[in-house]
Design an enzyme around this catalytic site. Sequence first.
Site, PDB file in Angstrom:
ATOM      1  N   ASP A 110      92.988  90.481  18.996  1.00 18.04           N
ATOM      2  CA  ASP A 110      91.586  90.752  19.286  1.00 18.04           C
ATOM      3  C   ASP A 110      91.349  90.379  20.739  1.00 18.04           C
ATOM      4  OD1 ASP A 110      89.013  91.282  17.329  1.00 18.04           O
ATOM      5  OD2 ASP A 110      88.426  90.217  19.150  1.00 18.04           O
TER       6      ASP A 110
ATOM      7  N   ARG B  34      72.043  86.644  22.490  1.00 15.16           N
ATOM      8  CA  ARG B  34      73.366  86.018  22.416  1.00 15.16           C
ATOM      9  C   ARG B  34      73.670  85.118  23.621  1.00 15.16           C
ATOM     10  NH1 ARG B  34      77.257  90.569  19.720  1.00 15.16           N
ATOM     11  NH2 ARG B  34      76.022  90.903  17.856  1.00 15.16           N
TER      12      ARG B  34
HETATM   13  C1  LIG Z   1      83.516  94.816  14.021  1.00 10.50           C
HETATM   14  S1  LIG Z   1      85.005  93.958  14.351  1.00 10.50           S
HETATM   15  C2  LIG Z   1      86.138  94.820  13.287  1.00 10.50           C
HETATM   16  C3  LIG Z   1      87.025  93.864  12.535  1.00 10.50           C
HETATM   17  C4  LIG Z   1      87.982  94.509  11.521  1.00 10.50           C
HETATM   18  N1  LIG Z   1      88.883  95.431  12.150  1.00 10.50           N
HETATM   19  C5  LIG Z   1      87.215  95.195  10.416  1.00 10.50           C
HETATM   20  O1  LIG Z   1      87.244  96.414  10.312  1.00 10.50           O
HETATM   21  O2  LIG Z   1      86.559  94.497   9.630  1.00 10.50           O
HETATM   22  C6  LIG Z   1      85.412  94.598  15.979  1.00 10.50           C
HETATM   23  C7  LIG Z   1      86.358  93.677  16.747  1.00 10.50           C
HETATM   24  O3  LIG Z   1      86.824  94.394  17.883  1.00 10.50           O
HETATM   25  C8  LIG Z   1      87.023  93.460  18.923  1.00 10.50           C
HETATM   26  N2  LIG Z   1      87.042  94.167  20.224  1.00 10.50           N
HETATM   27  C9  LIG Z   1      86.023  94.709  20.920  1.00 10.50           C
HETATM   28  N3  LIG Z   1      86.449  95.238  22.070  1.00 10.50           N
HETATM   29  C10 LIG Z   1      87.788  95.028  22.102  1.00 10.50           C
HETATM   30  C11 LIG Z   1      88.803  95.333  23.051  1.00 10.50           C
HETATM   31  N4  LIG Z   1      88.530  95.973  24.211  1.00 10.50           N
HETATM   32  N5  LIG Z   1      90.063  94.949  22.772  1.00 10.50           N
HETATM   33  C12 LIG Z   1      90.365  94.305  21.615  1.00 10.50           C
HETATM   34  N6  LIG Z   1      89.449  93.984  20.678  1.00 10.50           N
HETATM   35  C13 LIG Z   1      88.172  94.347  20.924  1.00 10.50           C
HETATM   36  C14 LIG Z   1      85.835  92.518  18.795  1.00 10.50           C
HETATM   37  O4  LIG Z   1      86.090  91.284  19.427  1.00 10.50           O
HETATM   38  C15 LIG Z   1      85.688  92.420  17.275  1.00 10.50           C
HETATM   39  O5  LIG Z   1      86.318  91.271  16.768  1.00 10.50           O
END
Ligand SMILES: C[S@@+](CC[C@H](N)C(=O)[O-])C[C@H]1O[C@@H](n2cnc3c(N)ncnc32)[C@H](O)[C@@H]1O
Length: 269
Positions: free
Chosen positions: A138, A37
């Site tokens: 996010d 990445r």
């Molecule tokens: C796999 S996606 C899940 C998206 C959606 N909630 C779903 O279930 O399809 C995880 C998301 O969590 C966000 N994320 C990771 N660490 C985070 C943090 N400390 N605070 C806020 N968002 C975070 C990532 O940027 C990513 O967009």
Amino acid sequence: MNVQAISESDFAAISQFFYAESGIRLGMNKRSLVCGRLAPRLKVLQLENFGAYLRFITTQGNHLERQLAVDLLTTNETYFFREQRHFDFLQELLDQGWPGHIPQIWSAACSSGEEPYSIAMLMAEYFGDKLWQVDASDLSNRMLATAAQGLYPLSRAREVPSSLLRKYCLKGLGQFDGYLLVDDCLRQRLSLHAHNLMEPVRRKKKYDLIFLRNVLIYFDAAGKKTIINHLLEVLQPDGFLFVGHSESLNGITDALVSVRPAVYRLAQA
Ligand SMILES: C[S@@+](CC[C@H](N)C(=O)[O-])C[C@H]1O[C@@H](n2cnc3c(N)ncnc32)[C@H](O)[C@@H]1O
């Protein structure tokens, strides 16, 4: 440059950087993910190795690249109406007229927006032109920008019921063939903001429903506890918290009890 060429110490330092920024620990098994990445950024910036990249992103004034590095290291997989059972439950609640007012909903790790738009489609069906919105946040500004745009490959929309697809999405033509654009009537209902779940919630608002799906899985127990404690501050006493179906709050908190698979409620509610 050989993308496998990240030294153990550079990997440890990048992993530490990412932990400080996001609360997520990258184990040694993520070494090739980090290489894959970030290597394109080293190339663009003409940097020799990952150590030089880390120095670059932690130098004052380079905050945009720092944010990009965090963005690139997060996992953002999502799609519309993912884990349908949660949307069935939401529909059930709305059918029952719960909670007696227009529910306040927060999609707390919304990635590129498919989750809050799925919620918004149901809210639009029930509340039409009334005053409603879906808060969505996010860590990743790149994901929030995609959410604001509302333009997605059609492949992400396989689970959208066809009536909702016809009503709330525009099919791309010409250069947008193979894409859909979420209708403006939904785009303006999303209140998007950057928020790090590891930090206390600044908004004073209380939520009836919080979607925290498919994100806890990336955190260790201490991180999960911190996040849940922050969210408990803004969950209505009779509200519901949704996590991903592969996630659980066992051993994380006693304040919440499971009422359905991947749905939690305050223990004393
Ligand atoms: C796999 S996606 C899940 C998206 C959606 N909630 C779903 O279930 O399809 C995880 C998301 O969590 C966000 N994320 C990771 N660490 C985070 C943090 N400390 N605070 C806020 N968002 C975070 C990532 O940027 C990513 O967009």
